[in-house]
Design a protein around this motif. Sequence first.
Motif: not given
Length: 121
Positions: A14-31
């Motif tokens: 499983p991904l750590p929560p912060l890592a998953f949230h980062i990927l969620l954000c980057l799923g919308e575009g570069e940041r």
Amino acid sequence: MPKPKPTDPSEYLPLPPLAFHILLCLGEGERHGYALKREIVKRTEGRLNPGAGSLYGTIQKLLEQGLIEESGERPDPHLDDERRRYFRMSELGLEVAQAEAARMRALVELSETRFGLGEPA
């Protein structure tokens, strides 16, 4: 010689929560890093508010794993700070995020069954 990176997305779970949230954000575009932090705080209504060490440590780990990559593209220089580093999700990162979402969905479905949390009758 460095150990080869896994290519099977399930090996990152499983991904750590912060890592998953980062990927969620980057799923919308570069940041850039600070934009990631702001979006995570907003999305979690402040329940997840990573400090700089946690945020950039997780970003570094995701870079090393090949789940995200640094972007060479920059916005208009008048709208940006040249010190910022921009990140985007890699193809492997997308596959890992999808696998983590599927894992979480299965866990929620099991919880609903076990604890009677399904739709009201």
